[in-house]
Design an enzyme around this catalytic site. Structure first.
Site, PDB file in Angstrom:
ATOM      1  N   ASP A  34       0.822  -1.209   0.000  1.00  0.00           N
ATOM      2  CA  ASP A  34       0.000   0.000   0.000  1.00  0.00           C
ATOM      3  C   ASP A  34       0.861   1.267   0.000  1.00  0.00           C
ATOM      4  O   ASP A  34       1.958   1.288   0.557  1.00  0.00           O
ATOM      5  CB  ASP A  34      -0.888  -0.015   1.256  1.00  0.00           C
ATOM      6  N   ASN A  83     -10.765  -2.818  -6.583  1.00  0.00           N
ATOM      7  CA  ASN A  83      -9.971  -2.010  -7.508  1.00  0.00           C
ATOM      8  C   ASN A  83     -10.391  -2.203  -8.963  1.00  0.00           C
ATOM      9  O   ASN A  83     -10.116  -1.349  -9.815  1.00  0.00           O
ATOM     10  CB  ASN A  83      -8.482  -2.341  -7.386  1.00  0.00           C
TER      11      ASN A  83
END
Length: 256
Positions: A34, A83
């Site tokens: 991340d 996503n």
């Protein structure tokens, strides 16, 4: 100055590694990669894709660090199923970088055995084929096991595991009502995307965010979790060793 900093960092890595010798260490480390876009902005890049490119290049280094630390199994979360709803202008380049990254680690002169896990049927057909072709080249290897989570969601994985258990039972001529009556934890564990991954020991999330966001929901029941402020493209071997030091200091109770 940069050379001096690198030399000092190398010495510190060796020191940390020595201190970890003989201490408990996880067999299976899962990591959430991340902070790529934030890293790109902080580094002055107008294009956030630069963060993903640098982050993708970091994956091979991370796997080598895990090899050196005697980790047996690594799961990399590179793309969630959520996503996949991003605009095509964002998703397309990101998928291309993931394809390049997976191809790179599969082609590396290493003994890594690599699988792609997740809802691959949700990916564009060409991407799914490219990933499958890349990992096929690692068949027969016996080294570090690496699961690359693409199009992955923890809730979806549990649903798919239940479906898979019933599909196998019915295909073998079994009565679905019988399975429903006797359904237990093992039926799910045996049908996860990566059955060997249900014993996840340690989950790391970079970028300072302190949530799992659906990552390994089933597997994280007794996993230790470590949150690190460092953005993924800036993650170093020192950061991994510090995380392993934190793990070694914990008393794993498994709910007892």
């Amino acid at each position: 100055m940069r050379a001096l900093r690198s030399a000092l960092e190398a010495l510190y890595v060796k020191r940390l590694a020595r201190k970890l010798e003989g201490l408990p260490r996880p067999r299976h480390v899962a990591i959430m990669l991340d902070g790529n876009r934030r890293w790109a902005r902080g580094a002055g890049h107008d294009d956030p894709r630069e963060g993903y490119r640098v982050g993708g290049a970091k994956v091979g280094d991370f796997l080598r660090w895990c090899d050196a630390a005697d980790i047996e199994h690594v799961t990399l979360w590179m793309l969630s199923d959520d996503n996949l709803h991003r605009p095509p202008a964002q998703l397309g380049p990101l998928l291309a970088i993931i394809e390049e990254t997976v191809a790179s680690i599969c082609a590396a002169d290493e003994d890594w055995q690599i699988e792609v896990i997740g809802a691959l049927d949700l990916l564009p057909g060409e991407t799914a084929r490219t990933l499958k072709d890349a990992v096929a080249r690692t068949t027969g290897r016996t080294g570090l096991k690496v699961d690359v989570a693409v199009g992955y969601g923890g809730r979806r994985e549990i649903i798919d595991a239940v479906r898979s258990a019933f599909d196998k039972h019915i295909s073998a001529g079994g009565d679905p009502r019988e399975l429903a009556e006797n359904f237990d934890l093992q039926h799910i564990s045996d049908n996860l995307y990566s059955p060997a991954g249900y014993d996840t020991d340690f989950i790391i999330r970079t970028s300072g965010e302190q949530r799992l966001s659906g990552f390994l929901l089933w597997q994280s029941a007794y996993a230790e979790v470590h949150f690190v402020e460092v953005l993924w493209p800036a993650f170093r071997q020192i950061d991994l060793l510090r995380a392993l030091r934190s793990y070694a200091a914990r008393d794993r109770r498994y709910g007892r």
